[in-house]
Design a protein around this motif. Structure first.
Motif, PDB file in Angstrom:
ATOM      1  N   VAL A 189     -78.798  50.189 -45.810  1.00 17.16           N
ATOM      2  CA  VAL A 189     -79.043  48.820 -46.264  1.00 17.16           C
ATOM      3  C   VAL A 189     -77.709  48.293 -46.769  1.00 17.16           C
ATOM      4  N   GLY A 190     -77.292  47.153 -46.203  1.00 22.94           N
ATOM      5  CA  GLY A 190     -76.018  46.573 -46.569  1.00 22.94           C
ATOM      6  C   GLY A 190     -76.176  45.290 -47.352  1.00 22.94           C
ATOM      7  N   VAL A 191     -75.214  45.059 -48.225  1.00 23.44           N
ATOM      8  CA  VAL A 191     -75.144  43.806 -48.977  1.00 23.44           C
ATOM      9  C   VAL A 191     -73.696  43.338 -48.955  1.00 23.44           C
ATOM     10  N   PRO A 192     -73.481  42.029 -49.066  1.00 23.12           N
ATOM     11  CA  PRO A 192     -72.103  41.551 -49.176  1.00 23.12           C
ATOM     12  C   PRO A 192     -71.400  42.215 -50.358  1.00 23.12           C
TER      13      PRO A 192
ATOM     14  N   GLY B  66     -86.851  54.483 -41.738  1.00 22.78           N
ATOM     15  CA  GLY B  66     -88.134  53.796 -41.875  1.00 22.78           C
ATOM     16  C   GLY B  66     -88.317  53.066 -43.184  1.00 22.78           C
ATOM     17  N   SER B  67     -87.271  52.936 -43.965  1.00 21.84           N
ATOM     18  CA  SER B  67     -87.375  52.250 -45.259  1.00 21.84           C
ATOM     19  C   SER B  67     -87.578  50.750 -45.102  1.00 21.84           C
ATOM     20  N   ASP B  68     -87.643  50.295 -43.877  1.00 24.66           N
ATOM     21  CA  ASP B  68     -87.939  48.881 -43.630  1.00 24.66           C
ATOM     22  C   ASP B  68     -89.411  48.655 -43.299  1.00 24.66           C
ATOM     23  N   ALA B  69     -90.202  49.726 -43.261  1.00 25.90           N
ATOM     24  CA  ALA B  69     -91.623  49.595 -42.929  1.00 25.90           C
ATOM     25  C   ALA B  69     -92.328  48.734 -43.975  1.00 25.90           C
ATOM     26  N   ASP B  70     -92.926  47.662 -43.505  1.00 23.94           N
ATOM     27  CA  ASP B  70     -93.684  46.740 -44.341  1.00 23.94           C
ATOM     28  C   ASP B  70     -92.857  46.044 -45.415  1.00 23.94           C
ATOM     29  N   LEU B  71     -91.548  46.049 -45.274  1.00 21.07           N
ATOM     30  CA  LEU B  71     -90.667  45.339 -46.206  1.00 21.07           C
ATOM     31  C   LEU B  71     -89.851  44.304 -45.447  1.00 21.07           C
ATOM     32  N   ARG B  72     -89.609  43.199 -46.091  1.00 24.23           N
ATOM     33  CA  ARG B  72     -88.662  42.218 -45.573  1.00 24.23           C
ATOM     34  C   ARG B  72     -87.487  42.207 -46.528  1.00 24.23           C
TER      35      ARG B  72
END
Length: 147
Positions: A48-51, A82-88
């Protein structure tokens, strides 16, 4: 004392070149973040990236950090696959499946003090939501909505 991002990413204090970038080159302008061999990614590996402007705040406020990579523009936290499952994940964050990120020569800047390379994804998600002013939202699998 906190060092600037440029200092972290440049050669270490004029003592010669810094470590080689932690990456494996890919032909399409992306690289896969390479974890240290002593930290096996048994649950798979996404990022997961952030500026960069959010980097130090996240690193200092999260209750636990896994491997963190950075370049001059983005910081990347390693999370289980899979840490994006059901998350935006809120903008401007970016979810990178299999930890493939733009090739800007990211380097490992934080190594966890544990045997796990992962940052817990839910605290990371909630902190990113807080920093970006976005209300957390995720879908409940199998739940239907009422009309």
């Amino acid at each position: 004392m906190l060092r600037t991002m440029a200092t972290l990413l440049s050669a270490r204090g004029g003592r010669g070149p810094g470590p080689a970038p932690a990456r494996n080159a890919e032909p399409d302008g992306e690289v896969r973040l390479a974890l240290p061999s002593t930290l096996p990614a048994t649950l798979g590996c996404d990022a997961v990236g952030v500026p960069a402007r959010y980097g130090f705040r996240l690193l200092s406020r999260l209750p636990g950090n896994g491997c963190v990579f950075a370049d001059s523009d983005w910081w990347w936290w390693i999370v289980p696959a899979g840490s994006d499952a059901d998350l935006r994940w809120p903008l401007p964050s970016c979810y990178a499946a299999d930890a493939y990120v733009p090739d800007r020569r990211p380097q490992l800047i934080h190594r966890p003090g544990t045997t796990s390379p992962y940052t817990p994804p839910i605290p990371l998600y909630l902190m990113i939501c807080q920093l970006t002013g976005v209300a957390p939202a995720w879908a409940v699998p199998g739940a239907c909505t009422r009309l």
